[in-house]
Design an enzyme around this catalytic site. Structure first.
Site, mmCIF file in Angstrom:
data_model
loop_
_atom_site.group_PDB
_atom_site.id
_atom_site.type_symbol
_atom_site.label_atom_id
_atom_site.label_comp_id
_atom_site.label_asym_id
_atom_site.label_seq_id
_atom_site.Cartn_x
_atom_site.Cartn_y
_atom_site.Cartn_z
ATOM 1 N N LYS A 188 24.129 -76.493 -15.392
ATOM 2 C CA LYS A 188 24.977 -75.331 -15.658
ATOM 3 C C LYS A 188 26.088 -75.325 -14.620
ATOM 4 O O LYS A 188 25.835 -75.208 -13.414
ATOM 5 C CB LYS A 188 24.134 -74.051 -15.550
ATOM 6 C CG LYS A 188 24.854 -72.742 -15.676
ATOM 7 C CD LYS A 188 25.548 -72.466 -16.976
ATOM 8 C CE LYS A 188 24.877 -72.927 -18.218
ATOM 9 N NZ LYS A 188 25.438 -72.527 -19.491
ATOM 10 N N HIS A 315 20.343 -74.756 -28.091
ATOM 11 C CA HIS A 315 20.719 -73.838 -27.008
ATOM 12 C C HIS A 315 19.530 -72.964 -26.599
ATOM 13 O O HIS A 315 18.644 -72.700 -27.408
ATOM 14 C CB HIS A 315 21.845 -72.941 -27.543
ATOM 15 C CG HIS A 315 22.157 -71.756 -26.702
ATOM 16 N ND1 HIS A 315 21.840 -70.468 -27.062
ATOM 17 C CD2 HIS A 315 22.756 -71.658 -25.505
ATOM 18 C CE1 HIS A 315 22.251 -69.632 -26.128
ATOM 19 N NE2 HIS A 315 22.812 -70.328 -25.169
HETATM 20 O O1 GKR Z 1 21.267 -68.596 -18.484
HETATM 21 O O2 GKR Z 1 23.077 -68.452 -17.290
HETATM 22 C C1 GKR Z 1 22.458 -68.801 -18.303
HETATM 23 C C2 GKR Z 1 23.199 -69.575 -19.347
HETATM 24 O O3 GKR Z 1 24.548 -69.694 -18.993
HETATM 25 C C3 GKR Z 1 23.062 -68.948 -20.726
HETATM 26 O O4 GKR Z 1 23.414 -67.595 -20.667
HETATM 27 C C4 GKR Z 1 23.892 -69.654 -21.777
HETATM 28 O O5 GKR Z 1 23.863 -68.920 -22.958
HETATM 29 O O6 GKR Z 1 22.344 -71.491 -21.573
HETATM 30 C C5 GKR Z 1 23.407 -70.988 -22.207
HETATM 31 C C6 GKR Z 1 24.463 -72.018 -22.523
HETATM 32 O O7 GKR Z 1 24.112 -73.151 -22.777
HETATM 33 O O8 GKR Z 1 25.652 -71.679 -22.575
HETATM 34 MG MG MG Z 2 26.077 -73.830 -23.312
#
Ligand code: GKR
Ligand code: MG
Length: 418
Positions: A188, A315
């Site tokens: 991420k 996702h």
């Molecule tokens: O858990 O911070 C998180 C992610 O950024 C999530 O909110 C996203 O929806 O995992 C997700 C993504 O692939 O964009």
């Molecule tokens: Mg994503």
């Protein structure tokens, strides 16, 4: 089994909260608690179907509205159940994507109940398993060592430690691999300047040669920055996920990107598919049964992707075991699942609402539960505890940006940031 037994007597909606580490993203940072909603669809014969939805006030209100509509409907009539919920929500919820969260959660509960009535796993209701276990990717996050002390609450540490640079990310990946055997990794991003995230991916590529890697900055970059990152990571990424905002922006990046582009942000409803395909904005779709209409619609979406030459991944958001079971069943039924699925499960599994044993992440895969329905059982004591946590916390909606500002008052959410 008569149709009077398979009618819905009640849909019980229970909002819950569970512990979440301080995971960083382009919106801020995860709060100490994450929210979900557990569904129990009770049939006239006493069979109970389970579902799990992301939390938040709007989703809770809509599920409560759905609970009124479904009473008396036949649990095998999932098309009619979805249509009834959809038309009840339509006047106040114009977005088909938003309505999709509600219909999807109820469909999963219907399929769980159907499977229990028939004594068959949900995957059999989706056409049967094409694989016995489903590969998942380690979902790596930049993170703090702890949630700092705030408003009289002491700091909350976790067992994962800090990860704020390439070494920290590689150490987290090693821990994930040791514990769960993951063979692919997603970082991420959108947290630090792009060069730092490029360095983290290069460090992962060196530490795990030949193992697929992905980077997802959640639209933190301009088109120009996205192109730069794509060039720098040529050969290192399986795909680049949502580098920039919107179908048009993604198409510009895709035009000269050396790797495929993936999304769970610019194609999130059926009506987005055609414009995205027309301009070749994405090459990989991250599906998510929680908003595409449920498990059967996800299976249909896979066929549409196949027709247009899009590859498929999955996702996730912070979630517990009912969702993981549903993700595993549908992923097992999709022949063209080309990439390992995302899951947040290792970050949150300690607070799971299901009875342990049915779901295990081993060698980077989850075996498809073989029991009837989703094959998982609700732990009612844990459900009660997590509902109490929800009530007592006062938290009603996710707010990564607001929480970050309370810790770093000068923080601004800017997308794109770089
Ligand atoms: O858990 O911070 C998180 C992610 O950024 C999530 O909110 C996203 O929806 O995992 C997700 C993504 O692939 O964009
Ligand atoms: Mg994503």
């Amino acid at each position: 089994m008569s149709t009077s037994d398979t009618r819905v007597r009640e849909l019980i909606i229970t909002p819950i909260a569970f512990h979440d580490p301080p995971l960083l993203n382009s919106n801020g940072v995860h709060e100490p608690l994450a929210l979900r909603i557990v569904l129990q669809l009770v049939l006239e014969d006493g069979t109970v179907g389970l579902g799990e939805s992301p939390g938040g006030t709007a989703r809770l209100d809509r599920l409560q509205a759905a609970a009124k509509v479904v009473v008396g409907m036949d649990v095998f009539d999932t098309t009619a159940v979805a249509a009834a919920i959809d038309s009840a929500l339509l006047p106040t919820v114009p977005s088909s994507h938003e309505r999709g969260w509600t219909t999807s959660a109820v469909e999963v509960a219907c399929l769980d109940a159907q499977g229990k009535l028939l004594g068959r796993p949900v995957v059999d209701l989706l056409g049967g398993a094409v694989r016995d276990s489903v590969p998942f990717a380690a979902y790596l996050f930049y993170k703090w060592a702890e949630h700092p002390a705030l408003d009289g609450r002491p700091a909350v540490r976790d067992e994962w430690g800090e990860a704020l640079d390439p070494d920290g990310i590689v150490a987290q990946a090693r821990l994930m691999q040791e514990r769960y055997g993951f063979r692919s990794f997603k970082l991420k991003g959108g947290v630090f300047p792009p060069d730092e995230e490029i360095a983290a991916i290069k460090a992962l590529a060196e530490a795990f040669p030949g193992q697929p890697l992905r980077l997802d900055p959640n639209t933190a970059w301009t088109v120009e920055t996205s192109r730069y990152v794509a060039r720098e990571l040529d050969g290192a990424l399986e795909y680049l996920e949502d580098p920039t905002k919107g179908i048009a922006g993604m198409a510009e990046v895709a035009g000269d990107s050396p790797m495929p582009l993936a999304t769970n942000m610019c194609v999130i409803a059926w009506e987005h598919l055609r414009p995205a395909v027309e301009v070749n904005a994405i090459q990989v779709l991250l599906t998510d049964h929680h908003y595409w209409g449920g498990l059967r619609r996800t299976r249909e979406l896979a066929a549409v992707c196949e027709a247009f030459g899009l590859t498929l991944s999955m996702h996730s958001n912070s979630h517990l075991g009912i969702s993981l079971a549903a993700m595993t069943h549908v992923a097992a039924a999709i022949p063209n699942l080309d990439h390992s699925c995302d899951t947040h499960y290792p970050w949150n599994s300690a607070d799971d609402v299901i009875v342990p044993g049915a779901l295990e992440l081993r060698d980077g895969e989850v075996g498809v539960p073989t029991g009837p329905g989703l094959g998982v059982e609700l732990n009612h004591d844990v459900l009660e505890r997590l509902h109490r946590l929800y009530v007592d916390s006062g938290m009603r909606d996710r707010d990564d940006t607001g929480y970050m500002r309370r810790i770093q008052p000068g923080y601004e959410r800017r997308l794109p940031r770089w």
